[in-house]
Scaffold this motif. Structure first.
Motif, mmCIF file in Angstrom:
data_model
loop_
_atom_site.group_PDB
_atom_site.id
_atom_site.type_symbol
_atom_site.label_atom_id
_atom_site.label_comp_id
_atom_site.label_asym_id
_atom_site.label_seq_id
_atom_site.Cartn_x
_atom_site.Cartn_y
_atom_site.Cartn_z
ATOM 1 N N LEU A 1 0.730 -1.119 -0.152
ATOM 2 C CA LEU A 1 0.159 -0.250 -0.411
ATOM 3 C C LEU A 1 0.927 0.974 -0.451
ATOM 4 N N TRP B 1 -1.281 8.395 5.305
ATOM 5 C CA TRP B 1 -1.606 7.820 6.499
ATOM 6 C C TRP B 1 -1.851 8.354 7.771
ATOM 7 N N LYS C 1 -6.120 5.905 7.458
ATOM 8 C CA LYS C 1 -5.939 7.614 6.317
ATOM 9 C C LYS C 1 -6.641 8.714 7.260
ATOM 10 N N ARG D 1 -11.778 -3.452 6.328
ATOM 11 C CA ARG D 1 -11.640 -2.512 5.497
ATOM 12 C C ARG D 1 -12.498 -1.248 5.043
ATOM 13 N N THR D 2 -12.524 0.236 4.650
ATOM 14 C CA THR D 2 -13.404 1.446 5.089
ATOM 15 C C THR D 2 -12.510 1.643 4.517
ATOM 16 N N SER D 3 -13.264 3.089 3.925
ATOM 17 C CA SER D 3 -12.571 4.361 3.546
ATOM 18 C C SER D 3 -11.683 5.406 4.130
ATOM 19 N N ILE E 1 -7.505 0.576 6.865
ATOM 20 C CA ILE E 1 -7.282 -0.467 6.126
ATOM 21 C C ILE E 1 -7.041 -2.283 6.858
ATOM 22 N N GLN E 2 -6.946 -2.400 6.117
ATOM 23 C CA GLN E 2 -5.963 -3.804 7.100
ATOM 24 C C GLN E 2 -5.836 -5.046 6.628
#
Length: 299
Positions: free
Chosen positions: A177, A181, A214, A237-239, A242-243
Protein backbone atom coordinates in the motif's frame (compact mmCIF):
# COMPACT_ATOMS: atom_id res chain seq x y z
CA UNK A 1 10.31 -25.60 38.94
CA UNK A 2 10.60 -22.12 40.44
CA UNK A 3 8.43 -19.00 40.17
CA UNK A 4 10.00 -15.58 39.57
CA UNK A 5 7.71 -12.56 40.06
CA UNK A 6 9.07 -9.67 37.98
CA UNK A 7 7.72 -6.51 39.57
CA UNK A 8 6.92 -3.19 37.87
CA UNK A 9 5.50 -0.89 40.58
CA UNK A 10 4.85 2.03 38.20
CA UNK A 11 2.46 0.14 35.93
CA UNK A 12 -1.19 1.17 35.67
CA UNK A 13 -2.40 2.89 38.85
CA UNK A 14 0.49 1.42 40.83
CA UNK A 15 -1.80 -0.78 42.93
CA UNK A 16 -0.99 -4.20 41.45
CA UNK A 17 2.63 -4.65 42.44
CA UNK A 18 4.29 -7.84 43.70
CA UNK A 19 2.86 -7.47 47.21
CA UNK A 20 -0.63 -7.26 45.70
CA UNK A 21 -0.24 -10.55 43.80
CA UNK A 22 1.56 -12.68 46.39
CA UNK A 23 -1.49 -13.41 48.61
CA UNK A 24 -3.52 -14.57 45.59
CA UNK A 25 -0.69 -16.87 44.51
CA UNK A 26 -0.38 -18.31 48.03
CA UNK A 27 -4.11 -19.08 48.07
CA UNK A 28 -3.47 -21.31 45.05
CA UNK A 29 -0.61 -23.14 46.78
CA UNK A 30 2.24 -21.18 45.20
CA UNK A 31 4.15 -20.42 48.39
CA UNK A 32 7.71 -19.89 47.23
CA UNK A 33 8.02 -16.96 44.83
CA UNK A 34 11.25 -15.13 44.04
CA UNK A 35 10.63 -11.38 43.77
CA UNK A 36 12.83 -9.56 41.25
CA UNK A 37 12.99 -6.49 39.02
CA UNK A 38 13.61 -5.93 35.32
CA UNK A 39 16.22 -3.29 36.08
CA UNK A 40 18.26 -5.84 38.05
CA UNK A 41 18.12 -8.69 35.52
CA UNK A 42 21.72 -9.87 35.56
CA UNK A 43 21.59 -10.42 39.32
CA UNK A 44 18.97 -13.17 39.13
CA UNK A 45 18.50 -14.31 35.53
CA UNK A 46 21.48 -16.71 35.61
CA UNK A 47 19.56 -18.74 38.23
CA UNK A 48 16.48 -19.23 36.02
CA UNK A 49 15.99 -22.71 34.55
CA UNK A 50 14.07 -23.70 31.44
CA UNK A 51 11.16 -25.21 33.41
CA UNK A 52 10.71 -22.11 35.58
CA UNK A 53 7.87 -19.58 35.30
CA UNK A 54 8.48 -15.83 35.00
CA UNK A 55 5.44 -13.91 36.25
CA UNK A 56 5.19 -10.41 34.77
CA UNK A 57 3.33 -7.98 37.04
CA UNK A 58 2.90 -4.99 34.77
CA UNK A 59 1.55 -3.61 31.53
CA UNK A 60 2.45 -4.55 27.98
CA UNK A 61 5.87 -2.89 28.18
CA UNK A 62 6.84 -4.91 31.26
CA UNK A 63 5.45 -8.11 29.75
CA UNK A 64 7.51 -7.49 26.62
CA UNK A 65 10.70 -7.20 28.68
CA UNK A 66 9.95 -10.41 30.59
CA UNK A 67 9.16 -12.20 27.32
CA UNK A 68 12.66 -11.42 26.06
CA UNK A 69 14.02 -13.08 29.20
CA UNK A 70 11.85 -16.13 28.54
CA UNK A 71 13.32 -16.40 25.05
CA UNK A 72 16.83 -16.29 26.53
CA UNK A 73 16.15 -18.93 29.20
CA UNK A 74 13.36 -21.11 27.80
CA UNK A 75 11.20 -20.26 30.83
CA UNK A 76 7.41 -19.93 30.62
CA UNK A 77 5.76 -16.50 30.65
CA UNK A 78 2.80 -15.83 32.95
CA UNK A 79 1.05 -12.45 32.82
CA UNK A 80 -0.37 -10.82 35.97
CA UNK A 81 -2.31 -7.90 34.40
CA UNK A 82 -1.23 -4.72 36.17
CA UNK A 83 -1.04 -2.08 33.44
CA UNK A 84 -3.38 0.47 31.93
CA UNK A 85 -4.56 -1.32 28.78
CA UNK A 86 -3.44 -4.97 29.25
CA UNK A 87 -4.04 -5.81 25.59
CA UNK A 88 -1.63 -8.73 25.61
CA UNK A 89 -3.51 -10.27 28.54
CA UNK A 90 -6.68 -10.09 26.44
CA UNK A 91 -4.92 -12.01 23.68
CA UNK A 92 -4.35 -14.89 26.10
CA UNK A 93 -7.87 -14.91 27.54
CA UNK A 94 -6.53 -13.91 30.95
CA UNK A 95 -9.36 -12.76 33.24
CA UNK A 96 -9.37 -9.47 35.11
CA UNK A 97 -10.10 -10.99 38.55
CA UNK A 98 -6.82 -11.53 40.47
CA UNK A 99 -7.98 -14.79 42.07
CA UNK A 100 -8.78 -16.24 38.64
CA UNK A 101 -5.41 -15.13 37.29
CA UNK A 102 -3.64 -16.90 40.17
CA UNK A 103 -5.72 -20.02 39.53
CA UNK A 104 -4.58 -20.10 35.90
CA UNK A 105 -0.95 -19.77 36.99
CA UNK A 106 -1.36 -22.67 39.43
CA UNK A 107 -3.02 -24.85 36.80
CA UNK A 108 -0.13 -24.13 34.45
CA UNK A 109 -1.88 -24.73 31.12
CA UNK A 110 0.37 -23.39 28.36
CA UNK A 111 0.34 -22.52 24.67
CA UNK A 112 2.99 -21.40 22.19
CA UNK A 113 2.46 -17.91 20.75
CA UNK A 114 4.06 -15.69 18.13
CA UNK A 115 6.40 -12.76 18.63
CA UNK A 116 7.44 -10.04 16.21
CA UNK A 117 11.15 -9.46 15.64
CA UNK A 118 12.67 -6.08 14.73
CA UNK A 119 16.22 -4.75 15.01
CA UNK A 120 17.34 -7.81 17.04
CA UNK A 121 14.52 -7.15 19.49
CA UNK A 122 10.98 -8.49 19.91
CA UNK A 123 7.53 -7.29 20.77
CA UNK A 124 4.41 -9.20 21.76
CA UNK A 125 1.52 -6.94 20.94
CA UNK A 126 1.76 -3.92 18.64
CA UNK A 127 4.10 -1.42 17.00
CA UNK A 128 2.75 2.06 16.24
CA UNK A 129 3.83 4.71 13.74
CA UNK A 130 2.11 8.09 13.52
CA UNK A 131 -0.80 9.18 15.69
CA UNK A 132 -0.88 5.86 17.55
CA UNK A 133 2.48 6.65 19.19
CA UNK A 134 1.13 9.73 20.99
CA UNK A 135 -0.69 8.01 23.89
CA UNK A 136 2.50 6.20 24.90
CA UNK A 137 4.63 9.31 24.51
CA UNK A 138 2.30 11.96 25.94
CA UNK A 139 -0.22 10.37 28.31
CA UNK A 140 1.04 11.36 31.76
CA UNK A 141 1.29 8.96 34.68
CA UNK A 142 -1.29 10.90 36.78
CA UNK A 143 -3.73 10.78 33.84
CA UNK A 144 -3.20 7.03 33.47
CA UNK A 145 -3.93 6.49 37.15
CA UNK A 146 -7.12 8.56 37.06
CA UNK A 147 -8.52 7.68 33.62
CA UNK A 148 -7.03 4.24 32.98
CA UNK A 149 -7.39 3.24 29.30
CA UNK A 150 -9.37 6.45 28.69
CA UNK A 151 -6.13 8.42 29.19
CA UNK A 152 -4.94 7.12 25.80
CA UNK A 153 -8.19 8.19 24.17
CA UNK A 154 -7.98 11.65 25.77
CA UNK A 155 -4.44 12.09 24.41
CA UNK A 156 -5.54 11.07 20.91
CA UNK A 157 -8.39 13.55 20.83
CA UNK A 158 -6.21 16.40 22.06
CA UNK A 159 -3.93 15.85 19.06
CA UNK A 160 -6.31 14.63 16.38
CA UNK A 161 -7.19 17.98 14.92
CA UNK A 162 -3.52 18.92 14.40
CA UNK A 163 -2.58 15.73 12.55
CA UNK A 164 -2.42 15.79 8.75
CA UNK A 165 -0.82 12.41 8.31
CA UNK A 166 2.38 11.28 6.62
CA UNK A 167 3.27 9.55 3.39
CA UNK A 168 4.51 5.96 3.65
CA UNK A 169 4.73 2.73 1.72
CA UNK A 170 3.53 -0.38 3.58
CA UNK A 171 4.69 -3.73 2.24
CA UNK A 172 4.12 -7.32 3.34
CA UNK A 173 4.81 -10.64 1.63
CA UNK A 174 1.19 -10.52 0.43
CA UNK A 175 0.53 -6.93 -0.63
CA UNK A 176 1.70 -3.32 -0.77
CA UNK A 177 0.00 0.00 0.00
CA UNK A 178 1.32 3.43 -0.90
CA UNK A 179 -0.42 6.51 0.49
CA UNK A 180 -0.90 9.07 3.22
CA UNK A 181 -1.63 7.72 6.69
CA UNK A 182 -2.67 9.08 10.04
CA UNK A 183 -1.56 5.98 11.93
CA UNK A 184 -0.07 2.54 11.19
CA UNK A 185 -0.26 -0.33 13.68
CA UNK A 186 1.56 -3.64 13.19
CA UNK A 187 0.05 -6.19 15.60
CA UNK A 188 0.86 -9.79 16.50
CA UNK A 189 -2.45 -10.64 18.18
CA UNK A 190 -6.16 -9.86 18.19
CA UNK A 191 -6.20 -6.79 20.47
CA UNK A 192 -4.50 -3.40 20.60
CA UNK A 193 -5.21 0.17 21.64
CA UNK A 194 -7.05 -0.60 24.86
CA UNK A 195 -9.29 -3.36 23.56
CA UNK A 196 -9.73 -2.80 19.80
CA UNK A 197 -10.35 -6.21 18.30
CA UNK A 198 -8.75 -7.15 14.97
CA UNK A 199 -10.83 -9.35 12.63
CA UNK A 200 -9.55 -12.85 11.91
CA UNK A 201 -6.48 -12.46 14.11
CA UNK A 202 -4.90 -14.30 17.02
CA UNK A 203 -1.60 -14.46 18.87
CA UNK A 204 -0.70 -17.82 17.29
CA UNK A 205 -1.74 -17.52 13.64
CA UNK A 206 1.81 -16.96 12.37
CA UNK A 207 0.90 -13.59 10.83
CA UNK A 208 1.22 -9.87 11.50
CA UNK A 209 -1.88 -7.69 11.11
CA UNK A 210 -1.35 -4.17 9.78
CA UNK A 211 -4.08 -1.63 10.61
CA UNK A 212 -3.62 1.64 8.69
CA UNK A 213 -5.80 4.73 9.20
CA UNK A 214 -6.11 7.37 6.48
CA UNK A 215 -6.33 11.12 7.21
CA UNK A 216 -9.94 12.23 7.08
CA UNK A 217 -12.00 15.23 8.29
CA UNK A 218 -12.46 15.19 12.05
CA UNK A 219 -16.18 14.22 11.98
CA UNK A 220 -15.40 11.20 9.79
CA UNK A 221 -12.55 10.10 12.05
CA UNK A 222 -14.74 10.57 15.10
CA UNK A 223 -17.49 8.45 13.57
CA UNK A 224 -15.01 5.69 12.66
CA UNK A 225 -13.58 5.78 16.19
CA UNK A 226 -17.02 5.57 17.81
CA UNK A 227 -18.01 2.65 15.60
CA UNK A 228 -14.86 0.78 16.62
CA UNK A 229 -15.50 1.45 20.31
CA UNK A 230 -19.16 0.41 20.08
CA UNK A 231 -18.51 -2.71 18.01
CA UNK A 232 -15.31 -3.58 19.91
CA UNK A 233 -13.80 -4.53 16.56
CA UNK A 234 -11.58 -2.77 14.01
CA UNK A 235 -13.22 -2.94 10.55
CA UNK A 236 -11.38 -5.00 7.93
CA UNK A 237 -11.57 -2.30 5.25
CA UNK A 238 -13.40 1.04 4.99
CA UNK A 239 -12.66 4.40 3.37
CA UNK A 240 -10.82 5.27 6.60
CA UNK A 241 -9.34 2.02 7.95
CA UNK A 242 -7.45 -0.68 6.02
CA UNK A 243 -6.21 -4.06 7.30
CA UNK A 244 -3.64 -6.29 5.60
CA UNK A 245 -1.80 -9.40 6.78
CA UNK A 246 1.64 -10.87 6.23
CA UNK A 247 4.52 -12.87 7.63
CA UNK A 248 6.58 -9.68 7.57
CA UNK A 249 5.93 -5.95 7.26
CA UNK A 250 8.10 -3.06 6.03
CA UNK A 251 7.12 0.59 6.55
CA UNK A 252 9.08 3.27 4.68
CA UNK A 253 8.02 6.84 5.45
CA UNK A 254 8.90 9.87 3.33
CA UNK A 255 10.12 11.58 6.49
CA UNK A 256 11.42 9.98 9.66
CA UNK A 257 8.72 8.92 12.12
CA UNK A 258 8.93 7.65 15.70
CA UNK A 259 8.09 3.98 16.31
CA UNK A 260 6.70 2.67 19.61
CA UNK A 261 6.37 -1.01 20.50
CA UNK A 262 4.27 -2.33 23.38
CA UNK A 263 3.98 1.18 24.79
CA UNK A 264 7.65 2.19 24.67
CA UNK A 265 9.60 4.29 22.17
CA UNK A 266 11.68 1.85 20.09
CA UNK A 267 13.28 3.89 17.31
CA UNK A 268 12.55 5.52 13.98
CA UNK A 269 11.37 4.53 10.53
CA UNK A 270 12.13 2.69 8.29
CA UNK A 271 10.58 -0.16 10.29
CA UNK A 272 10.74 -3.85 9.48
CA UNK A 273 9.05 -6.57 11.56
CA UNK A 274 8.92 -10.32 11.02
CA UNK A 275 6.56 -12.77 12.68
CA UNK A 276 8.33 -15.58 14.55
CA UNK A 277 5.62 -18.26 14.97
CA UNK A 278 5.27 -20.21 18.21
CA UNK A 279 8.36 -18.64 19.71
CA UNK A 280 7.39 -18.40 23.37
CA UNK A 281 5.47 -20.54 25.86
CA UNK A 282 2.79 -18.71 27.87
CA UNK A 283 0.28 -19.56 30.57
CA UNK A 284 -3.25 -18.59 29.58
CA UNK A 285 -6.85 -19.65 29.38
CA UNK A 286 -6.79 -19.81 25.59
CA UNK A 287 -5.39 -17.77 22.74
CA UNK A 288 -8.25 -15.55 21.68
CA UNK A 289 -9.45 -15.57 18.09
CA UNK A 290 -11.87 -12.96 16.78
CA UNK A 291 -15.42 -13.81 17.78
CA UNK A 292 -14.21 -16.25 20.48
CA UNK A 293 -14.23 -14.29 23.72
CA UNK A 294 -14.77 -16.24 26.99
CA UNK A 295 -17.25 -14.74 29.41
CA UNK A 296 -14.67 -13.88 32.07
CA UNK A 297 -12.17 -12.00 29.90
CA UNK A 298 -11.81 -8.22 29.70
CA UNK A 299 -14.73 -6.26 28.27
Amino acid sequence: MAYWLVDSPGSGDGGRDADFWLPYLREQGIEKVNKCRLDDTEQWLRQVAGNDVLLAAGGDGTVNGVAELCLRTGATLAVLPSGTANDFARNLGIPSEPAEVARLVAEGSTEMIDVAEFDDRIYLNVAHIGLGTLPSRQASSPAKKILGPMSYIATLFRQLGAQRGFHARIRTDRSALDGRWLSIAVATGAYFGGGHEIPEASANDGLLDVIAVKPRPFPQLLLAFLMVRLNRKTPRRTSTVIQIKGKWCQVDASRTKTVTVDGDVAGKTPFHATCRPGAIRVIGQQVIHTGDRPANTYR
